[in-house]
Design a protein around this motif. Structure first.
Motif, PDB file in Angstrom:
ATOM      1  N   LYS A   1       1.063  -1.285  -0.047  1.00  0.00           N
ATOM      2  CA  LYS A   1      -0.233  -0.055  -0.031  1.00  0.00           C
ATOM      3  C   LYS A   1       1.000   1.297  -0.014  1.00  0.00           C
ATOM      4  O   LYS A   1       1.600   1.396   0.970  1.00  0.00           O
ATOM      5  N   TRP A   2       0.680   2.006  -1.113  1.00  0.00           N
ATOM      6  CA  TRP A   2       1.352   3.260  -1.148  1.00  0.00           C
ATOM      7  C   TRP A   2       0.544   4.587  -1.023  1.00  0.00           C
ATOM      8  O   TRP A   2      -0.566   4.470  -1.536  1.00  0.00           O
ATOM      9  N   ASN A   3       1.127   5.549  -0.339  1.00  0.00           N
ATOM     10  CA  ASN A   3       0.207   6.820  -0.254  1.00  0.00           C
ATOM     11  C   ASN A   3       0.368   7.761  -1.506  1.00  0.00           C
ATOM     12  O   ASN A   3       1.118   8.660  -1.341  1.00  0.00           O
ATOM     13  N   ILE A   4      -0.207   7.559  -2.514  1.00  0.00           N
ATOM     14  CA  ILE A   4      -0.143   8.227  -3.774  1.00  0.00           C
ATOM     15  C   ILE A   4      -0.930   9.457  -3.916  1.00  0.00           C
ATOM     16  O   ILE A   4      -1.986   9.532  -3.433  1.00  0.00           O
ATOM     17  N   VAL A   5      -0.589  10.382  -4.221  1.00  0.00           N
ATOM     18  CA  VAL A   5      -1.159  11.560  -4.695  1.00  0.00           C
ATOM     19  C   VAL A   5      -0.876  12.017  -6.158  1.00  0.00           C
ATOM     20  O   VAL A   5       0.275  11.966  -6.664  1.00  0.00           O
ATOM     21  N   ILE A   6      -1.916  11.871  -7.035  1.00  0.00           N
ATOM     22  CA  ILE A   6      -1.851  12.199  -8.565  1.00  0.00           C
ATOM     23  C   ILE A   6      -1.802  13.724  -8.694  1.00  0.00           C
ATOM     24  O   ILE A   6      -2.479  14.407  -8.124  1.00  0.00           O
ATOM     25  N   ILE A   7      -0.889  14.062  -9.621  1.00  0.00           N
ATOM     26  CA  ILE A   7      -0.862  15.243 -10.126  1.00  0.00           C
ATOM     27  C   ILE A   7      -1.285  15.297 -11.411  1.00  0.00           C
ATOM     28  O   ILE A   7      -1.026  14.899 -12.546  1.00  0.00           O
TER      29      ILE A   7
ATOM     30  N   ARG B 205      -6.338  13.407  -6.059  1.00  0.00           N
ATOM     31  CA  ARG B 205      -5.745  13.840  -7.241  1.00  0.00           C
ATOM     32  C   ARG B 205      -5.659  15.405  -6.972  1.00  0.00           C
ATOM     33  O   ARG B 205      -6.704  16.156  -6.641  1.00  0.00           O
ATOM     34  N   ILE B 206      -4.641  16.071  -7.303  1.00  0.00           N
ATOM     35  CA  ILE B 206      -4.612  17.398  -7.318  1.00  0.00           C
ATOM     36  C   ILE B 206      -4.637  17.730  -8.750  1.00  0.00           C
ATOM     37  O   ILE B 206      -3.718  17.528  -9.507  1.00  0.00           O
TER      38      ILE B 206
END
Length: 347
Positions: free
Chosen positions: A146-152, A246-247
């Motif tokens: 499990k990875w704490n991903i933030v999408i640009i 997502r940002i």
């Protein structure tokens, strides 16, 4: 004969040159990053030895392998010692704790043979237990964590790649998928890029980057389709991307046009025309004609405007991080450290 065989985690902890003794074709398909390919056998020799092994057994295969190696041992050692000397020349490397890390496909005869040879030269060889096969299992397991991903995210020309580079510069955890794939993920994506790696090597590079991260911290990733050129994002990792925060970067059309002009106007007219021709069915005859004529006349704003509508229509099908979106308006803003505060405020 006993050699120092180490499990993957321990093997990785040793300092020293990393030598892949598999054939060039095996190395091209996928290898440990930063390894040096010094093959014991070339592609044809490996096939011959493998065929003998299957038909006539291990003993005859070993004898044939020794015949091949006898002719190239001096060349092999020259390359090996050159790699060792090159490693020693790096100022931060401790020359008193130098190990020669060796791996082949399964940690078998090829790596053992080289380890035996290096011991005769009073060097310190370390063999990867179970070889590259165990490394690949580790790679694939990595993507299931499990990875704490933030999408640009943002439409083409929003400067997503530049923003990702800025985050990387200021020590944020980032994965540059397009950088690893050597492709920008669009029809024009291969322009100015190196040859794309194999899909297996693409996975290796991503996993190695993930390995260096703190698991609980944010990992910033640019929104992508499942395929970037011929490279495919690992299935498990892509599924996490689809469900991540997502940002969404908002930029004006003029901002986006300037971004595209800066990116693509440096390429030759022939390269740009070829890229336009690849999407002429989707652009339609009128926009294709305008784009091609504008390339000849170096009217870059018209070129980019001609394809912008095409890109925007493709963007509607993007599925990554569409469940939890935060809008961030960066219209007319410089991409500098001040933007990082805006990023932090929306997390």
């Amino acid at each position: 004969m006993y050699f120092k065989r180490k499990e993957l985690e321990k093997f990785r902890s040793f300092k020293g040159p990393l030598i892949d003794v598999r054939s060039p074709s095996e190395y091209y398909k996928g290898h440990m990053p930063n390894s040096i390919n010094i093959p014991l056998f070339d592609n044809d020799e490996r096939i011959i030895i493998g065929t003998i092994y299957k038909k006539e057994g291990r003993k005859k295969a070993v004898i044939e392998g020794l015949k091949f190696f006898e002719k190239k041992i001096e060349f092999f050692l020259d390359n090996l010692f050159m790699s060792i000397d090159s490693y020693k020349n790096f100022p931060d490397n401790n020359k008193n704790e130098l190990f020669i890390r060796i791996y082949c496909s399964r940690g078998g005869m090829r790596s053992q043979s080289i380890a035996w040879l290096l011991e005769k030269y009073k060097l310190n060889p370390i063999i990867l237990k179970r070889g590259y096969k165990t490394y690949r299992r580790w790679i694939l397991d990595c993507f299931s964590k499990k990875w704490n991903i933030v999408i640009i995210g943002g439409k083409t020309g929003s400067g997503k790649t530049r923003l990702l580079s800025l985050l990387e510069k200021y020590k944020y955890q980032t994965i540059d998928l397009e950088g690893f794939a050597c492709h920008r993920g669009s029809t024009f994506g291969g322009l100015g890029m190196k040859e794309q790696p194999s899909n297996e090597q693409f996975e290796n590079e991503i996993a190695e980057k993930l390995y260096s991260f703190k698991t609980n911290n944010n990992i910033f990733v640019e929104a992508e389709s499942a395929n970037i050129g011929k490279c495919k994002i690992p299935h498990e990792f892509f599924n996490q991307m689809k469900k991540s925060r997502r940002i969404e970067i908002l930029r004006s059309e003029s901002n986006r046009l300037n971004e595209l002009i800066d990116t693509y106007s440096v390429f030759t007219k022939e390269e740009l025309k070829n890229s336009v021709q690849r999407i002429k069915k989707r652009l339609g005859p009128q926009r294709t004609k305008i784009a091609l004529e504008s390339i000849d006349e170096e009217k870059w704003d018209l070129v980019c405007r001609s394809v912008l509508d095409y890109y925007d229509r493709c963007y509607e099908y993007e599925k990554v991080g569409k469940e939890n979106i935060t809008l961030l308006d960066l219209t007319d803003k410089n991409y500098d450290e001040k933007i990082l505060e805006l990023i932090n405020n929306v997390l």
